[in-house]
Design an enzyme around this catalytic site. Structure first.
Site, PDB file in Angstrom:
ATOM      1  N   ASN A  71      51.412  -1.959  56.180  1.00  0.00           N
ATOM      2  CA  ASN A  71      52.432  -1.023  56.657  1.00  0.00           C
ATOM      3  C   ASN A  71      53.587  -1.769  57.308  1.00  0.00           C
ATOM      4  O   ASN A  71      53.574  -2.999  57.371  1.00  0.00           O
ATOM      5  CB  ASN A  71      51.812   0.018  57.587  1.00  0.00           C
ATOM      6  CG  ASN A  71      51.262  -0.636  58.840  1.00  0.00           C
ATOM      7  OD1 ASN A  71      51.986  -1.311  59.567  1.00  0.00           O
ATOM      8  ND2 ASN A  71      49.969  -0.467  59.068  1.00  0.00           N
ATOM      9  N   ARG A  72      54.576  -1.040  57.813  1.00  0.00           N
ATOM     10  CA  ARG A  72      55.832  -1.649  58.227  1.00  0.00           C
ATOM     11  C   ARG A  72      55.844  -2.141  59.669  1.00  0.00           C
ATOM     12  O   ARG A  72      56.875  -2.556  60.168  1.00  0.00           O
ATOM     13  CB  ARG A  72      56.975  -0.648  57.997  1.00  0.00           C
ATOM     14  CG  ARG A  72      57.159  -0.302  56.521  1.00  0.00           C
ATOM     15  CD  ARG A  72      58.316   0.648  56.322  1.00  0.00           C
ATOM     16  NE  ARG A  72      59.508   0.141  56.971  1.00  0.00           N
ATOM     17  CZ  ARG A  72      60.305   0.857  57.774  1.00  0.00           C
ATOM     18  NH1 ARG A  72      60.025   2.102  58.023  1.00  0.00           N
ATOM     19  NH2 ARG A  72      61.366   0.310  58.318  1.00  0.00           N
TER      20      ARG A  72
END
Ligand code: CTP
Length: 200
Positions: free
Chosen positions: A8-9
């Site tokens: 994820n970011r």
């Protein structure tokens, strides 16, 4: 497969800032971290993990009997049910990836009986793109936390991979504290200030 992963970011910036702020207050700090591009703060013991399962084991072991656990990690909620040992080949067509739930680390740790292994304080973050305070309040309760930092990740100047953050703190006794836009280092200082006050 050996080449592709689900991630994820999250940059890890808020978590590393929390470790630094705790060190600045003279705490003994263990930083449990997934891979990031950040330089670990000097003075923290670093425990490296790569999966939610490894993070759960590390958090249970390292947080037992501690004063506080602060979880800013964007733990994956789902993992592929079966990973392929060999690289999937394009020629074999588009794969269907079946997912399964990962462990909820915070819920597991905070749910332990007080006075035993449970850290005296358990603090979480809520990453929300809508209904910020409602969702954060429900996480505070369902995970059994002492307080939670509600984080609107849809804002450009808050959330993932930026230097600043805007959070509202929600406490188990119903108090709320809305912080203005500030650096992640400043957010960390405020959170650690509240942690040390509650530990007094
Ligand atoms: N968290 C955790 N283990 C997970 C997922 C989240 O310990 N498997 C922790 C995060 O570190 C954070 C808090 O729980 O402190 C809330 O995480 P968040 O991603 O906001 O919420 P989720 O519980 O994952 O719920 P949802 O994805 O439905 O918003």
């Amino acid at each position: 497969d050996p080449v592709r992963v689900l991630t994820n970011r999250s940059s890890g910036k808020q978590g590393y800032a929390l470790a630094q702020a705790a060190l600045d207050l003279g705490a003994q700090v263990t930083l449990i971290t997934a891979p990031t591009a950040l330089t670990p703060p000097t003075g923290a013991r670093r425990v490296a993990v790569e999966t939610a399962k490894q993070m759960l084991a590390a958090v249970l072991q390292e947080s037992a009997g501690s004063d506080a656990l602060i979880m800013a990690s964007a733990v994956a909620d789902f993992r592929p049910k079966n990973a392929s040992r060999d690289k999937l080949k394009k020629a074999d067509g588009i794969p269907q990836v079946e997912l399964e739930a990962t462990e909820d680390i915070l819920k597991t740790v905070a749910g332990q009986r007080r006075g035993e292994k449970r850290p005296r304080l358990v603090v979480g973050f809520a990453a929300e793109s809508r209904d910020l305070l409602e969702n954060a309040a429900s996480k505070l309760k369902s995970k059994g936390l002492d307080f939670i930092a509600a984080n609107d990740i849809s804002a450009k100047d808050a959330g993932f991979a930026v230097e600043t953050n805007r959070v509202t703190l929600l406490f188990a006794d119903g108090r709320q504290e809305a912080l203005s836009l500030m650096s992640k280092a400043e957010v960390a200082e405020v959170i650690l200030g509240r942690v040390s006050k509650l530990l007094e």
